[in-house]
Design a protein around this motif. Structure first.
Motif, short mmCIF file in Angstrom:
data_model
loop_
_atom_site.label_atom_id
_atom_site.label_comp_id
_atom_site.label_asym_id
_atom_site.label_seq_id
_atom_site.Cartn_x
_atom_site.Cartn_y
_atom_site.Cartn_z
N ALA A 93 19.40 -5.29 -6.22
CA ALA A 93 18.25 -4.76 -5.92
C ALA A 93 17.25 -5.83 -6.04
O ALA A 93 16.13 -6.09 -5.32
CB ALA A 93 17.85 -3.55 -6.93
N GLU A 94 17.30 -6.87 -7.21
CA GLU A 94 16.49 -7.79 -7.10
C GLU A 94 16.42 -8.85 -6.10
O GLU A 94 15.56 -9.31 -5.57
CB GLU A 94 16.56 -8.59 -8.59
N ASP A 97 14.92 -7.55 -2.90
CA ASP A 97 13.36 -7.55 -3.18
C ASP A 97 13.04 -8.90 -2.54
O ASP A 97 11.92 -9.38 -1.90
CB ASP A 97 12.89 -7.17 -4.25
N GLN A 98 13.63 -9.91 -3.36
CA GLN A 98 13.39 -11.35 -2.89
C GLN A 98 13.37 -11.70 -1.52
O GLN A 98 12.65 -12.35 -0.76
CB GLN A 98 13.87 -12.17 -3.79
N LEU A 100 13.36 -9.58 1.08
CA LEU A 100 12.40 -8.92 1.75
C LEU A 100 11.06 -9.62 1.87
O LEU A 100 10.37 -9.76 2.73
CB LEU A 100 12.56 -7.58 1.53
N ALA A 101 10.86 -9.95 0.73
CA ALA A 101 9.33 -10.59 0.33
C ALA A 101 9.42 -11.94 0.99
O ALA A 101 8.29 -12.13 1.72
CB ALA A 101 9.30 -11.07 -1.19
N GLU A 106 8.88 -4.99 2.98
CA GLU A 106 9.21 -4.51 1.55
C GLU A 106 9.81 -3.20 2.01
O GLU A 106 9.66 -2.71 3.07
CB GLU A 106 8.10 -4.28 0.82
N LEU A 107 10.54 -2.67 0.92
CA LEU A 107 10.92 -1.33 1.04
C LEU A 107 9.67 -0.16 1.06
O LEU A 107 8.70 -0.48 0.47
CB LEU A 107 11.84 -0.80 -0.34
N TYR A 164 15.14 0.83 -11.98
CA TYR A 164 14.43 -0.17 -11.57
C TYR A 164 13.45 0.09 -10.32
O TYR A 164 12.20 -0.30 -10.35
CB TYR A 164 15.39 -0.97 -10.89
N TYR A 165 13.95 1.04 -9.33
CA TYR A 165 13.10 1.49 -8.41
C TYR A 165 11.94 2.47 -8.89
O TYR A 165 10.83 2.67 -8.24
CB TYR A 165 13.89 2.04 -7.27
N GLN A 168 8.83 0.75 -9.80
CA GLN A 168 8.14 0.44 -8.67
C GLN A 168 7.40 1.52 -8.15
O GLN A 168 6.59 0.95 -7.12
CB GLN A 168 8.99 -0.45 -7.75
N LYS A 211 4.17 0.67 -0.05
CA LYS A 211 4.65 1.42 -1.32
C LYS A 211 3.89 2.41 -1.61
O LYS A 211 2.61 2.53 -1.78
CB LYS A 211 4.64 0.28 -2.42
#
Length: 214
Positions: A93-94, A97-98, A100-101, A106-107, A164-165, A168, A211
């Motif tokens: 997951a991390e 995120d990296q 996509l960033a 982003e999600l 984790y999500y 966020q 988000k």
């Protein structure tokens, strides 16, 4: 729209991911399918994955992340995607995120199908018993003991991803043991609450997507 579909084995992730992919006009990206396609490509990454899988070992995070990264680079994901079966760990997951960033995206939401494990096991037992009664083959995944092991692996490795999500503000949860249509309606309501989808419409203005808490 960029979505992740989470939930234990047997919860119906694939069914719902297929429905929403069709509805939104975006590809459903299954980890299993992506790995098979990568192996079939004969690329260096595919050969590495093939050797690992042939040894019966779990494909490590870095390989899976590379496979997913390559897939979401393809043109058909320009308007979004639904990840089904990924990420399976917080490390994945991390890494997502990296990645996509780095692309400036982003999600938009993470949809979790939550189930009562005892009820899910009862469903699997019933399916196996029905197959046996009708003289059909019982799928390996429908063996209650095998299935219980898969649930334990999910609980240990993948369930922490929901935390984790949630932290966020991306996580929306629906009871996965409802009927297929009821689950679809529940997931639609989650996306509508996050202003990502209007009930009855295909999709809201993508320019407003970001988000949202759910």
């Amino acid at each position: 729209m960029r979505l992740v579909m989470l939930g234990p084995p047997g919860a119906g992730k694939g069914t719902q991911a297929t429905k929403f992919a069709t509805r939104l006009g975006i590809p459903q990206l299954s980890t299993g399918d992506m790995l098979r396609e990568t192996v079939a490509s004969g690329s260096a990454l595919g050969l590495r994955a093939k050797h690992i899988m042939e040894r019966g070992e779990l494909v490590p995070d870095d390989v899976v992340v590379s496979v997913v990264t390559n897939r979401i680079s393809q043109p058909d994901t320009a308007n979004g995607f639904i990840l089904d079966g990924f990420p399976r760990t917080v490390t994945q997951a991390e890494a997502l995120d990296q990645e996509l960033a780095g692309r400036g995206i982003e999600l938009d939401a993470v949809l979790e199908l939550e189930v009562n494990e005892d009820a899910l096991l009862d469903r699997i037992r019933g399916r196996a018993e029905e197959a046996a009664k009708n003289g059909g083959c019982i799928r390996k995944d429908d063996n209650p003991e095998v299935f219980r092991t898969r649930l334990e692996v999910y609980r240990a490795q993948t369930a922490p991803v929901t935390k984790y999500y949630r932290a966020q503000g991306l996580l929306g949860t629906v009871d996965g043991l409802q009927s297929i249509d009821a689950v679809t309606a529940g997931l639609t309501a989650v996306l509508a609450k996050a202003a990502l989808l209007r009930i009855g419409d295909k999709i809201s203005d993508a320019s407003s997507i970001g988000k949202h808490s759910s």
